[in-house]
Design an enzyme around this catalytic site. Structure first.
Site, PDB file in Angstrom:
ATOM      1  N   MET A 134      -4.463  11.662 -11.636  1.00 42.52           N
ATOM      2  CA  MET A 134      -3.727  11.302 -10.413  1.00 42.52           C
ATOM      3  C   MET A 134      -2.728  10.190 -10.674  1.00 42.52           C
ATOM      4  O   MET A 134      -1.569  10.448 -10.883  1.00 42.52           O
ATOM      5  CB  MET A 134      -4.696  10.889  -9.322  1.00 42.52           C
ATOM      6  CG  MET A 134      -5.431  12.073  -8.724  1.00 42.52           C
ATOM      7  SD  MET A 134      -5.791  11.859  -6.989  1.00 42.52           S
ATOM      8  CE  MET A 134      -7.086  10.646  -7.048  1.00 42.52           C
ATOM      9  N   CYS A 135      -3.151   8.944 -10.688  1.00 44.38           N
ATOM     10  CA  CYS A 135      -2.296   7.753 -10.767  1.00 44.38           C
ATOM     11  C   CYS A 135      -1.668   7.480  -9.398  1.00 44.38           C
ATOM     12  O   CYS A 135      -1.428   8.394  -8.619  1.00 44.38           O
ATOM     13  CB  CYS A 135      -1.167   7.833 -11.782  1.00 44.38           C
ATOM     14  SG  CYS A 135      -1.718   7.998 -13.477  1.00 44.38           S
ATOM     15  N   GLY A 136      -1.438   6.214  -9.144  1.00 38.92           N
ATOM     16  CA  GLY A 136      -0.759   5.813  -7.911  1.00 38.92           C
ATOM     17  C   GLY A 136       0.452   4.972  -8.264  1.00 38.92           C
ATOM     18  O   GLY A 136       0.387   4.141  -9.164  1.00 38.92           O
TER      19      GLY A 136
ATOM     20  N   ARG B 282      -6.551   6.145  -6.527  1.00 37.37           N
ATOM     21  CA  ARG B 282      -5.812   7.167  -7.276  1.00 37.37           C
ATOM     22  C   ARG B 282      -5.888   6.935  -8.788  1.00 37.37           C
ATOM     23  O   ARG B 282      -5.427   7.771  -9.566  1.00 37.37           O
ATOM     24  CB  ARG B 282      -4.339   7.200  -6.847  1.00 37.37           C
ATOM     25  CG  ARG B 282      -4.120   7.622  -5.407  1.00 37.37           C
ATOM     26  CD  ARG B 282      -2.656   7.886  -5.130  1.00 37.37           C
ATOM     27  NE  ARG B 282      -2.148   8.971  -5.930  1.00 37.37           N
ATOM     28  CZ  ARG B 282      -2.182  10.258  -5.581  1.00 37.37           C
ATOM     29  NH1 ARG B 282      -2.675  10.602  -4.415  1.00 37.37           N
ATOM     30  NH2 ARG B 282      -1.711  11.187  -6.382  1.00 37.37           N
TER      31      ARG B 282
ATOM     32  N   THR C  78      -1.049   2.184 -10.714  1.00 35.27           N
ATOM     33  CA  THR C  78      -2.473   2.149 -11.038  1.00 35.27           C
ATOM     34  C   THR C  78      -2.812   3.465 -11.719  1.00 35.27           C
ATOM     35  O   THR C  78      -2.416   4.529 -11.269  1.00 35.27           O
ATOM     36  CB  THR C  78      -3.340   1.841  -9.793  1.00 35.27           C
ATOM     37  OG1 THR C  78      -4.695   1.810 -10.200  1.00 35.27           O
ATOM     38  CG2 THR C  78      -3.160   2.854  -8.672  1.00 35.27           C
TER      39      THR C  78
END
Lengths: 225, 308
Positions: free
Chosen positions: B1-3, B32, B149
């Site tokens: 995912m990653c944010g 995330r 993140t």
């Protein structure tokens, strides 16, 4: 009227309360304030209740809905009304990608635009988008109807089975095996009903119909890469 | 995912709050990606000075006396502002070309996170809240910033594998997605003499953009070229000394939301990241189109727009 404020109350409590409503409930109208982009608001409902969500929601709002009317008075994140079985979900604003994905039934109305993959793998749901839809909409759609009052993006109806597609504006490109088809009286009648249900003032005769050419149902060497 | 989050201030009155607003946006995106977090913040630079943000696993040892040692080696004044595992070195711009080599000689354990007139990059392994707190990012002042993140996919969970990536002066990139042709691209970049530090796919993406801009492209043009040359899934947010941009790949699986008011442009992987911004209720909020470059620049007073 029941009220829930997600700024101060827990999302799980909201969903538990909504899911606990039975067919004969007398708590028929619910107001949800301050969703602030929360995920999975009002999912898995199975009662003829009305839920008004006042603010933008994140992923999967109204997912798996049965019977209920979920009215989002703002924009919705990815996967709104995903796998809906029956009932109605209305989005007053825009919807993000894969709105109404895999839906088996019910009506999804998006008053703004829907982004990519609207109605992907639809299985009987009826979707009316007042604005535009993004690329790959109705990809592998099996059953149901997608009505687009604006324009459609690239690869509309790619690898379509039997879903019916109606677009009033332009179609950037059709996906594999999707073709324009003749508009017959029964299609105009269907459109008239859906546009009325979705409170759209578009005229049925302004639309074009698209569907599957049914060339991908059986193996053909020319289709192999 | 990653944010990913980004905040580009149009209203100078909000500059004292940049760090606090951006920190809150990033912390909201914690679920995330819990692996590492980082922020690039563009503050006001000092004319004639360049900033190197550096990191060390043994900061007490490495940063002690570094100002004097590096100053002597370079023959100019160097100041060191120490923040946890990072330090910002300010030195005369004319000494910048020699600074990396001198630093490697003096303190082999020190890694350069960013260089530029105004950029500072802080990043570490751990949750955003922890990373923000250890560097005091919520107190920082600036004109624009980008945060990330990480949920690691393509390379190890390390400080150097954390985003943002800075490869050119005052330029940085954060990424949600994965690039599948980064090894081939790394070899192409090596031929062009572009140095890539890690095994990370995003760093290659950042280096690619830097290379394109070195060849004369604007950031907008470099991003457009990336649509052809970068294979994979990405939503990028990029920062330059006075600009901020967003680009999604043509498939656009990775989520993105933009918001604009007269005071700011804000970007988030999800609307949740934007929910606490002042005036968000009346902001224009939309999902960026696939394969479309969006770019805002402090230098250009014209309304926000899409780079051609």
């Amino acid at each position: 009227m029941q009220s829930f404020n997600l700024q101060t109350q827990d999302l799980r409590d909201l969903n538990a309360a909504l899911q606990a409503q039975a067919e004969e409930t007398n708590q028929t109208v619910w107001e949800v304030e301050n969703p602030r982009g929360s995920h999975a608001v009002a999912v898995g409902l199975n009662a003829p209740i009305e839920v008004n969500v006042r603010g933008p929601v994140g992923y999967y709002c109204g997912g798996m809905n049965q019977q209920a009317t979920v009215h989002i008075h703002d924009s919705a994140g990815p996967g709104v009304a995903e796998n809906m079985m029956s009932g109605t979900v209305v989005v007053e604003g825009d919807a993000s990608q894969y709105a109404g994905a895999t839906g088996h039934g019910g009506l999804l109305v998006i008053k703004g635009n829907a982004s990519s993959r609207c109605g992907i793998s639809m299985k009987g749901i009826e979707i009316v988008v007042h604005g535009n839809v993004g690329h790959m909409s109705a990809f592998m759609g099996q059953k149901g109807t997608l009505v687009v009052c604006g324009d459609a993006g690239d690869a509309l109806g790619d690898s379509l089975y039997e879903a019916r597609l109606f677009v009033r504006g332009s179609v950037k490109s059709l996906g594999a095996d999707c073709v324009e088809k003749e508009m017959r009286p029964e299609h105009l009648a269907l459109l008239t009903d859906l546009l009325a249900a979705a409170k759209s003032d578009a005229k049925p005769d302004e639309f074009r119909r698209y569907g599957s050419a049914r060339e991908l149902y059986n193996f053909h060497p020319d289709n192999a890469y | 995912m990653c944010g990913i989050v980004g905040l580009f201030l149009k209203e100078p009155g909000l500059q004292p709050e940049l760090g606090a607003l951006l920190s809150k946006m990033l912390v909201t995106m914690s679920d995330r990606g819990p692996d590492s977090a980082g922020i690039a913040i563009y503050g006001n630079g000092t004319a004639g000075l360049i900033k190197l943000t550096v990191q060390s696993d043994t900061p007490a040892q490495d940063f002690d006396g570094l100002d004097v040692a590096l100053g002597t080696a370079l023959g100019g004044d160097v100041t060191v502002a120490h923040r946890d595992t990072h330090a910002v070195l300010s030195l005369p711009s004319s000494k910048a070309p020699d600074a990396r080599a001198a630093l490697a000689q003096l303190r082999p354990g020190v890694r350069v996170m960013s260089t530029g007139d105004s950029i500072e990059i802080y990043k570490e392994v751990g949750l955003p809240a922890k990373v923000v707190a250890r560097f005091g990012i919520d107190q920082m002042v600036g004109t624009h910033g980008i945060g990330h993140t990480r949920m690691a996919t393509e390379s190890a969970v390390t400080t150097l594998g954390a985003h943002p990536f800075n490869t050119g002066s005052d330029q940085c990139l954060v990424h949600n997605g994965s690039l599948s042709n980064h090894n081939a691209l790394r070899r192409r970049l090596a031929h062009a003499d572009v140095h890539v530090e890690t095994e990370n796919d995003t760093e290659v993406g950042a280096a690619y953009l830097t290379w394109k801009m070195r060849e004369g492209a604007t950031l907008g043009k470099a991003l457009e070229a990336g649509i052809t040359d970068l294979d994979g899934f990405y939503t990028f947010a990029v920062g330059t000394k006075d600009g901020f941009g967003v680009l999604r790949d043509p498939i656009a699986c990775k989520p993105a939301v933009l918001a604009e008011t007269p005071e700011y442009v804000a970007f988030g992987s999800e609307y949740r990241a934007l929910a606490d911004l002042p005036g968000i209720e009346s902001a224009k909020v939309w999902e960026p189109e696939p394969a479309q470059v969006y770019f805002w620049n402090h230098g250009a007073p014209t309304p926000a727009g899409k780079a051609a």
